[in-house]
Design an enzyme around this catalytic site. Structure first.
Site, PDB file in Angstrom:
ATOM      1  N   PHE A 145       0.835  -1.194   0.000  1.00  0.00           N
ATOM      2  CA  PHE A 145       0.000   0.000   0.000  1.00  0.00           C
ATOM      3  C   PHE A 145       0.876   1.252   0.000  1.00  0.00           C
ATOM      4  CE2 PHE A 145      -2.328   3.332   2.291  1.00  0.00           C
ATOM      5  CZ  PHE A 145      -3.521   3.355   1.580  1.00  0.00           C
ATOM      6  N   ASN A 188      -3.176   2.529  10.332  1.00  0.00           N
ATOM      7  CA  ASN A 188      -3.834   2.858   9.070  1.00  0.00           C
ATOM      8  C   ASN A 188      -4.260   1.526   8.455  1.00  0.00           C
ATOM      9  OD1 ASN A 188      -4.774   3.905   6.707  1.00  0.00           O
ATOM     10  ND2 ASN A 188      -2.780   4.524   5.897  1.00  0.00           N
ATOM     11  N   PRO A 189      -5.423   1.017   8.876  1.00  0.00           N
ATOM     12  CA  PRO A 189      -5.822  -0.340   8.492  1.00  0.00           C
ATOM     13  C   PRO A 189      -6.565  -0.368   7.165  1.00  0.00           C
ATOM     14  CG  PRO A 189      -7.474   0.605   9.922  1.00  0.00           C
ATOM     15  CD  PRO A 189      -6.407   1.671   9.736  1.00  0.00           C
TER      16      PRO A 189
END
Length: 287
Positions: A92, A194-195
């Protein structure tokens, strides 16, 4: 061969990116130009003229960006909290919105010596490494379940350590595991996360849909499944007075603070907006 104004090359690049629907065309054009020239973006005005080869190189990257390949994949890095981390396929890409979450977390650590920090769902390791850079005295733990993300995080951690930053402690683990970091229960000063939080089925830009790993973006239960586990883990990990910050979807302005308030040990629950004014992260303290 005659040199050409860099300003015109950037204007043309921004025009192409605007037509392609890129969200920040001027900024991306300038970052591409800075990457090609090997200078910081702020120093571009000091380079008025460039060779035709430079213009061609900028044009090639702009063509790729116009196909909605993430800028960070093209230049190879993303910035967060005064550091850069390498990114690419399989991890990510950190976003500027997370800067405010990081800033809040560092505020919690003010006045605390040798704080213990946990970064859940660490991805590239950016949050954990930014904390380690800002607070060299901190003991920073980072965890992720995805092996590709961990490979990137390990690479970035080794690079930051080689640059002189305090090493972080990197682990493979699942935030749904109630025994994860059990040895730290009641000892942690700050939990950051920050899932994956985008509700499944949500339309997202091509840069996200085609390049960010889906398990790092989407979550079941209207995007709240992983966040529920993060709240539970944080409630046991935090020491009294410790802080928690969780990034969330802009549809979660009510839901995530409600999950935090449901834990009696968590107090001072608050919601926070991102730079665009959208609900972006929620915070709490351990009572």
């Amino acid at each position: 061969m005659k040199r050409q104004p860099l300003r015109l090359a950037i204007l043309e690049a921004a025009r192409i990116l605007t037509d392609a629907g890129v969200a920040s065309p001027r900024a991306d054009a300038e970052l591409i130009a800075a990457h090609v020239l090997g200078v910081e973006r702020g120093r571009l005005p000091l380079v008025p003229l460039v060779d035709a080869a430079v213009v061609d190189a900028i044009g090639q990257l702009v063509t790729q960006r116009a196909k909605r390949i993430p800028l960070q994949h093209l230049i190879g890095w993303a910035a967060l909290g005064g550091i850069t981390v390498d990114v690419g396929p399989g991890v990510f890409v950190p976003r500027p919105e997370t800067e405010l979450l990081l800033e809040w977390g560092l505020g919690v650590l003010k006045g605390r010596e040798y704080p213990v920090v946990v970064d859940l769902c660490t991805g590239s390791g950016a949050l954990a490494l930014a904390v380690a850079r800002a607070r060299p005295d901190a003991v920073v733990y980072a965890v992720d379940i995805d092996r590709n993300a961990l490979a990137w995080a390990r690479h970035n951690a080794e690079a930051r350590a080689a640059a002189g930053d305090t090493p972080i402690r990197l682990y493979s683990g699942d935030v749904a595991d109630g025994t994860m970091f059990a040895e730290l229960d009641g000892l942690v000063d700050l939990v950051l996360c920050n899932p994956p939080y985008v509700p499944e089925g949500t339309h997202v830009p091509p840069e996200v849909a085609e390049y960010d790993p889906p398990p790092a973006v989407f979550a079941p239960e209207s995007g709240l499944a992983v966040i529920r586990h993060v709240v539970a883990a944080s409630a046991r990990l935090l020491r009294p007075g410790g802080g928690l910050a969780i990034e969330h979807d802009d549809t979660h302005a009510q839901a995530v603070p409600a999950l935090l308030r449901a834990r009696r040990v968590l107090t001072e629950v608050a919601g926070h907006a991102d730079l665009a004014g959208r609900p972006r992260f929620a915070t709490a303290r351990r009572g």
